[in-house]
Design a protein around this motif. Structure first.
Motif, short mmCIF file in Angstrom:
data_model
loop_
_atom_site.label_atom_id
_atom_site.label_comp_id
_atom_site.label_asym_id
_atom_site.label_seq_id
_atom_site.Cartn_x
_atom_site.Cartn_y
_atom_site.Cartn_z
N MET A 57 0.85 -1.19 0.00
CA MET A 57 0.00 0.00 0.00
C MET A 57 0.89 1.25 0.00
N ASP A 58 0.75 2.12 -1.03
CA ASP A 58 1.60 3.30 -1.06
C ASP A 58 1.05 4.38 -0.12
N ILE A 59 1.87 5.42 0.06
CA ILE A 59 1.52 6.44 1.07
C ILE A 59 0.22 7.16 0.74
N PHE A 60 -0.08 7.31 -0.57
CA PHE A 60 -1.30 8.03 -0.96
C PHE A 60 -2.55 7.21 -0.63
N THR A 61 -2.45 5.91 -0.90
CA THR A 61 -3.57 5.03 -0.56
C THR A 61 -3.79 5.01 0.95
N LEU A 62 -2.64 4.96 1.67
CA LEU A 62 -2.69 4.95 3.13
C LEU A 62 -3.31 6.25 3.66
N ALA A 63 -2.87 7.37 3.09
CA ALA A 63 -3.39 8.68 3.52
C ALA A 63 -4.88 8.79 3.20
N GLU A 64 -5.26 8.30 2.03
CA GLU A 64 -6.67 8.37 1.62
C GLU A 64 -7.53 7.51 2.56
N ALA A 65 -7.01 6.30 2.87
CA ALA A 65 -7.76 5.41 3.76
C ALA A 65 -7.94 6.05 5.13
N ASN A 66 -6.92 6.78 5.58
CA ASN A 66 -7.00 7.45 6.87
C ASN A 66 -7.96 8.65 6.82
N LEU A 67 -7.79 9.45 5.76
CA LEU A 67 -8.60 10.67 5.67
C LEU A 67 -10.08 10.39 5.47
N ILE A 68 -10.37 9.40 4.60
CA ILE A 68 -11.78 9.09 4.32
C ILE A 68 -12.23 8.00 5.30
N SER A 69 -12.01 8.24 6.57
CA SER A 69 -12.51 7.32 7.59
C SER A 69 -13.42 8.12 8.52
N PRO A 70 -14.50 7.51 9.01
CA PRO A 70 -15.45 8.27 9.82
C PRO A 70 -14.84 9.05 10.99
N PRO A 71 -13.92 8.47 11.79
CA PRO A 71 -13.40 9.26 12.93
C PRO A 71 -12.72 10.56 12.47
N ILE A 72 -11.89 10.47 11.42
CA ILE A 72 -11.17 11.67 10.96
C ILE A 72 -12.15 12.69 10.39
N LEU A 73 -13.13 12.20 9.63
CA LEU A 73 -14.10 13.13 9.04
C LEU A 73 -14.95 13.81 10.11
#
Lengths: 333, 103
Positions: A1-17
């Motif tokens: 998993m590259d850093i962009f996929t990782l960042a996207e998975a983190n950002l588009i997660s309910p707790p962060i949103l």
């Protein structure tokens, strides 16, 4: 998993949103608020759940030298990061010695909420880390405060012409040891360890099933608190201090990476240690410093830790630390 | 109704320092006090609000005590020794009370 996929998975997660929603609500001056008693209860629930789950995982794992190595790494990081932070603040900003000591203290200790969010992200990324990382988190609270009190003592002596306030250190340390979050985290960890998988099965609906939903509600409140703190006190944060709030987590994470590798941690545990080293306390340390170093301006250190470093770690830091941890351990990248 | 002259002591102080202040008041012979939460305010160090705090560290409270004028100087000296370095305000005013033996 590259850093962009990782960042996207983190950002588009309910707790962060939900955290971002809280920030936006604060910035548009919405009257949205979580009642104080409910926010306190949510915080207690999350600390209790993370402590219990860590203990339960510890019960099924091997008790080996890596546990001691990880705890020792955490203690060393916690004790030494304030010294580094203090030196950097004195070199790169115009804050006085007392405020520098106070800010550095926050960055040596840890943010349990950041740790909880990182643990949740780690599970989501399928690199959950070892259960004993909860013990590491607990072990990292006190050493930073001891170092901070030494820094604070020297800063106070410097400002008072040799008159220190060492007499208050023992009572301050006693008050830190009795801090509710630390007592609950350690207590829940040992209860989870003692009861093991059977205990976990018995309380899974409470500690597992609703955990992410409660985290969402709590992070919504954290977003509101961080945003309103920034709105109220942004004037006290000069560019150099804001810069410190952004680069100090990265320095802490790198220090965590080094010590974690020496301790032989797996990718998930390494990511968690980096997150702990990158985080800044806004619960245990502020209370201790209001007694040990009352001349320090809490508006600077608290606003920096909660308004700058916490959102940075939550949104950008955590995926970055886990990406690096996975890369260096060969787990993925 | 019979009333007596006493001193009303109001101390606005940071929450973390309250246990120490209570200890000082007790040792100085103050018989009773009340701790009240403060909602928000503004002072030398900027504005603050109870709502925007994640812990008790940044919260303020008011400690209210009614004391006998004879012990006022002793109490103030000890309170000042504690609060010299803390954020806070100490106010003293005259007050009439009923049941004077309680203070």
């Amino acid at each position: 998993m590259d850093i962009f996929t990782l960042a996207e998975a983190n950002l588009i997660s309910p707790p962060i949103l939900f955290f971002v929603l809280g920030l936006i609500a604060a910035f548009v001056r919405s009257d949205l608020s979580i009642p104080e008693a409910i926010a306190k209860a949510l915080s207690l629930y999350l600390v209790m759940a993370i402590g219990f789950k860590g203990g339960a995982e510890m019960a099924v794992g091997d008790l080996n030298w890596s546990v001691g190595g990880a705890i020792l790494s955490g203690i060393v990081l916690s004790a030494l990061l304030p010294v580094l932070g203090f030196g950097l603040l004195m070199l790169t900003t115009k804050v006085g010695r007392i405020d520098a000591a106070a800010i550095a203290a926050h960055y040596g200790s840890i943010s349990i909420v950041t740790f909880i969010a990182a643990s949740d992200a780690a599970r989501f990324l399928e690199t959950p880390g070892e259960g004993f990382m909860v013990a590491v988190a607990a072990a990292m609270e006190a050493p930073a405060i001891v170092t901070a009190l030494i820094l604070a003592g020297s800063a106070a002596r410097a400002s008072n012409g040799g008159e220190g306030h060492a007499e208050s250190r023992l009572s301050v340390l006693k008050e830190i040891a009795a801090n509710g979050s630390i007592v609950l985290l350690i207590g829940a960890f040992f209860i989870g360890w003692m009861t093991g998988p059977r205990g976990m099965t018995a309380v899974a609906p409470f500690f597992n099933d609703i955990f992410r939903g409660v985290l969402c509600l709590f992070l919504l409140d954290m977003g509101l608190v961080a945003g309103r703190g920034l709105l109220r006190n942004w004037r006290v944060l000069k560019p150099g201090v804001i810069g410190f709030g952004l680069y100090m987590p990265l320095i802490g994470a790198l220090a965590g990476l080094g010590t974690g590798l020496l301790a032989g941690l797996d990718a998930g545990s390494l990511g968690l240690l980096m997150t702990l080293a990158a985080s800044a306390s806004y619960i245990a340390v502020p209370a201790a410093l209001r007694l040990a170093l009352p001349e320090a301006r809490p508006a600077i250190s608290l606003t920096l830790a909660l308004g700058i470093t916490f959102p940075f770690n939550l949104v950008a830091g955590i995926p970055l630390y886990f990406w690096i941890a996975r890369l260096v351990t060969g787990t993925g990248g | 109704m019979q009333t007596s002259l006493k001193k009303r002591l109001e101390i606005i102080i940071e929450m973390p320092a309250v246990p120490r202040l209570e200890s000082v008041l007790e040792k100085a012979g103050v018989k009773g006090w009340t701790v009240l939460p403060a909602k928000s305010g503004r002072g030398k160090n900027g504005s603050w609000a109870r709502e925007g705090q994640i812990t008790e560290a940044g919260r303020m409270v008011m400690v209210l005590a009614v004391i006998d004028p004879a012990v006022l100087d002793t109490v103030l000296e000890r309170v000042y020794a504690l609060l010299e370095r803390q954020i806070g305000i100490v106010m003293v005013s005259d007050v009439q009370v009923v049941r004077a033996e309680r203070f």
